[in-house]
Design an enzyme around this catalytic site. Structure first.
Site, PDB file in Angstrom:
ATOM      1  N   CYS A  80       0.815  -1.226   0.000  1.00 58.53           N
ATOM      2  CA  CYS A  80       0.000   0.000   0.000  1.00 58.53           C
ATOM      3  C   CYS A  80       0.849   1.277   0.000  1.00 58.53           C
ATOM      4  O   CYS A  80       0.387   2.325  -0.417  1.00 58.53           O
ATOM      5  CB  CYS A  80      -0.927  -0.006   1.205  1.00 58.53           C
ATOM      6  N   HIS A  93      -4.288   6.516   1.506  1.00 61.16           N
ATOM      7  CA  HIS A  93      -4.535   5.194   0.927  1.00 61.16           C
ATOM      8  C   HIS A  93      -5.948   4.759   1.309  1.00 61.16           C
ATOM      9  O   HIS A  93      -6.430   5.061   2.394  1.00 61.16           O
ATOM     10  CB  HIS A  93      -3.496   4.210   1.479  1.00 61.16           C
ATOM     11  N   ASN A 151     -10.089  -1.397  -2.212  1.00 56.59           N
ATOM     12  CA  ASN A 151      -8.676  -1.140  -1.927  1.00 56.59           C
ATOM     13  C   ASN A 151      -7.844  -1.578  -3.135  1.00 56.59           C
ATOM     14  O   ASN A 151      -7.730  -2.766  -3.415  1.00 56.59           O
ATOM     15  CB  ASN A 151      -8.284  -1.928  -0.666  1.00 56.59           C
TER      16      ASN A 151
HETATM   17  O1  UT7 Z   1      -4.507  -1.955   2.697  1.00 61.42           O
HETATM   18  C1  UT7 Z   1      -3.755  -2.624   3.644  1.00 61.42           C
HETATM   19  C2  UT7 Z   1      -4.145  -2.270   5.011  1.00 61.42           C
HETATM   20  N1  UT7 Z   1      -5.357  -2.926   5.358  1.00 61.42           N
HETATM   21  C3  UT7 Z   1      -6.087  -2.462   6.344  1.00 61.42           C
HETATM   22  O2  UT7 Z   1      -5.748  -1.451   6.903  1.00 61.42           O
HETATM   23  C4  UT7 Z   1      -7.321  -3.225   6.738  1.00 61.42           C
HETATM   24  C5  UT7 Z   1      -7.499  -3.158   8.235  1.00 61.42           C
HETATM   25  N2  UT7 Z   1      -8.572  -3.952   8.736  1.00 61.42           N
HETATM   26  C6  UT7 Z   1      -9.877  -3.785   8.412  1.00 61.42           C
HETATM   27  O3  UT7 Z   1     -10.188  -2.958   7.577  1.00 61.42           O
HETATM   28  C7  UT7 Z   1     -10.931  -4.567   9.156  1.00 61.42           C
HETATM   29  O4  UT7 Z   1     -10.301  -5.272  10.206  1.00 61.42           O
HETATM   30  C8  UT7 Z   1     -11.725  -5.531   8.265  1.00 61.42           C
HETATM   31  C9  UT7 Z   1     -12.666  -4.756   7.385  1.00 61.42           C
HETATM   32  C10 UT7 Z   1     -10.801  -6.364   7.425  1.00 61.42           C
HETATM   33  C11 UT7 Z   1     -12.561  -6.465   9.132  1.00 61.42           C
HETATM   34  O5  UT7 Z   1     -13.426  -5.703   9.963  1.00 61.42           O
HETATM   35  P1  UT7 Z   1     -13.516  -6.003  11.526  1.00 61.42           P
HETATM   36  O6  UT7 Z   1     -14.504  -5.095  12.067  1.00 61.42           O
HETATM   37  O7  UT7 Z   1     -12.118  -5.925  12.074  1.00 61.42           O
HETATM   38  O8  UT7 Z   1     -14.078  -7.472  11.545  1.00 61.42           O
HETATM   39  P2  UT7 Z   1     -13.438  -8.787  12.179  1.00 61.42           P
HETATM   40  O9  UT7 Z   1     -12.247  -9.198  11.408  1.00 61.42           O
HETATM   41  O10 UT7 Z   1     -13.271  -8.609  13.639  1.00 61.42           O
HETATM   42  O11 UT7 Z   1     -14.590  -9.791  11.936  1.00 61.42           O
HETATM   43  C12 UT7 Z   1     -15.808  -9.691  12.623  1.00 61.42           C
HETATM   44  C13 UT7 Z   1     -16.692 -10.838  12.183  1.00 61.42           C
HETATM   45  C14 UT7 Z   1     -15.999 -12.176  12.231  1.00 61.42           C
HETATM   46  O12 UT7 Z   1     -16.939 -13.110  12.650  1.00 61.42           O
HETATM   47  P3  UT7 Z   1     -16.984 -13.596  14.183  1.00 61.42           P
HETATM   48  O13 UT7 Z   1     -15.652 -14.189  14.457  1.00 61.42           O
HETATM   49  O14 UT7 Z   1     -17.257 -12.366  14.979  1.00 61.42           O
HETATM   50  O15 UT7 Z   1     -18.119 -14.585  14.172  1.00 61.42           O
HETATM   51  C15 UT7 Z   1     -15.603 -12.445  10.801  1.00 61.42           C
HETATM   52  O16 UT7 Z   1     -15.519 -13.817  10.526  1.00 61.42           O
HETATM   53  O17 UT7 Z   1     -17.044 -10.637  10.789  1.00 61.42           O
HETATM   54  C16 UT7 Z   1     -16.723 -11.827  10.059  1.00 61.42           C
HETATM   55  N3  UT7 Z   1     -16.366 -11.428   8.702  1.00 61.42           N
HETATM   56  C17 UT7 Z   1     -17.289 -11.220   7.744  1.00 61.42           C
HETATM   57  N4  UT7 Z   1     -18.611 -11.302   7.750  1.00 61.42           N
HETATM   58  C18 UT7 Z   1     -19.245 -11.010   6.610  1.00 61.42           C
HETATM   59  C19 UT7 Z   1     -15.130 -11.194   8.188  1.00 61.42           C
HETATM   60  N5  UT7 Z   1     -15.247 -10.847   6.900  1.00 61.42           N
HETATM   61  C20 UT7 Z   1     -16.553 -10.862   6.605  1.00 61.42           C
HETATM   62  C21 UT7 Z   1     -17.291 -10.573   5.434  1.00 61.42           C
HETATM   63  N6  UT7 Z   1     -18.632 -10.661   5.491  1.00 61.42           N
HETATM   64  N7  UT7 Z   1     -16.706 -10.207   4.286  1.00 61.42           N
END
Ligand code: UT7
Length: 335
Positions: free
Chosen positions: A115, A262, A292
């Protein structure tokens, strides 16, 4: 001849026509439009539907940038290509692109820095121009993510986020010593490499690619992320590196006219703006439409901001990135 300061002379971009909405993804992945929008701000992204390398999109973006800059390809002395999704593993995309554009046998190399790759590339081009090694440089960020994503429920955390695209700039000498690129600040912290990475194909493995990698069943064959961990570091490093850029130039947040971050997650950019007490009207966000696009996201957003009249001569503009590596970077410009 060495120059005192460089300036962005033209900006171009190229995006695949094919739009993939959150609802489209929810047909193949257990996800919802609501989840994706709430967690990331993404409504849709572009996926190229046919065989196409990062340099194919990069070429279109480069031609757009050259045209906007009024610079002929024969005047380009340096090509730098930022990507984590090169057409082929090696040789470089920059060399492939230079060939496609028909440049002279000028220096051409890739920056594989995820990134932050575009800002790292900008810093290299700036240094080479100011050092007299080049007069006009083409800096391109281009990614084809869609051919390498795990678009199943297993890979949904990453699969819904990435999109394809390319952005390009032509960098050259500034005719006004007050205007142009003021500084760049680059950082890396390799101890967090495994928090966001694509493990296969890896030279440390023998053989590098196992049959299951090629079959697509091995998670190591796809980008993987510990999202919450990455998020926490992003919202710390972005403000740090933006403040670093401003302080280096004797400026404060109040002097900042436009922040072009970004595009990893709308919530990250909103968090950063709130932490800096920067009005959201001064932050460029377009992740809702493109997802992204990694190394391409900043030049694509810059292109859009220029088209929308949001970048005006004399304004202080900050580009900032954070991502896999971890790496993070900023560039401050007086437009
Ligand atoms: O460009 C490089 C840099 N990248 C970043 O800066 C990205 C940084 N991280 C993020 O943007 C976020 O962490 C994400 C958008 C990737 C994820 O959001 P989050 O609020 O951190 O969600 P999480 O990973 O804690 O997941 C919450 C729940 C999980 O289920 P459980 O364990 O609570 O039952 C995931 O399995 O959401 C689930 N989940 C989804 N559900 C529906 C993860 N991905 C998805 C999805 N659709 N696509």
């Amino acid at each position: 001849m060495a120059v005192a300061r460089t300036r962005i002379l033209g900006v171009g971009r190229a995006l695949p026509e094919r739009i993939v909405t959150n609802d489209d993804l929810s047909k193949v992945i257990e996800t919802t439009d609501e989840w994706i929008q709430q967690r990331t701000g993404i409504r849709q992204r572009r996926h190229i539907g046919s065989d196409c390398g990062a340099t194919d999109l990069g070429k279109l973006a480069a031609e757009d940038a050259l045209q906007k800059a009024g610079v002929d390809v024969a005047q380009i002395d340096l090509v730098i290509f930022a990507t984590l999704s090169p057409d082929i593993d090696w040789p470089s995309c920059a060399g492939l692109l230079a060939h496609k554009l028909g440049t002279r046998s000028i220096p051409a190399f890739d920056v594989k820095n995820q990134c932050s790759g575009f800002i790292y590339s900008l810093a290299c081009a700036d240094a080479m121009i100011r050092g007299g090694r080049a007069r006009h440089a083409l800096v391109v960020g281009g990614e084809i993510h869609s051919s390498g994503l795990d678009l199943t429920t297993r890979g949904r955390e990453v699969g819904v986020i990435f999109g394809d695209g390319a952005g390009a700039i032509v960098l050259g000498p500034s005719d006004d010593p007050e205007r142009g690129l003021l500084s760049t600040h680059l950082h890396a912290e390799g101890k967090f490499a495994e928090k966001l990475w694509l493990e296969a194909a890896a030279s440390r493995n023998r053989p590098r690619l196992k049959p299951e990698d090629l079959g697509g069943d091995n998670p190591a064959a796809f980008p993987r992320m510990q999202g919450k961990f990455v998020f926490k570091h992003a919202v710390t490093r972005f403000p740090e590196v933006i403040r670093e850029a401003l302080e280096f130039n004797g400026l404060g947040i109040a002097d900042l006219d436009l922040l072009i971050p970004h595009q990893a997650n709308l919530r990250i950019n909103q968090f950063v703006a709130a932490g800096l007490e920067l009005d959201e009207s001064k932050v460029v966000n377009n992740i809702d439409r493109y997802g992204n696009t990694t190394a391409a996201s900043i030049p694509i957003a810059l292109h859009e901001a220029i088209q929308d009249g949001r970048v005006q001569p004399g304004q202080i503009v900050c580009l900032a990135a954070f991502g896999a590596g971890f790496t993070w970077a900023s560039a401050l410009l007086r437009w």
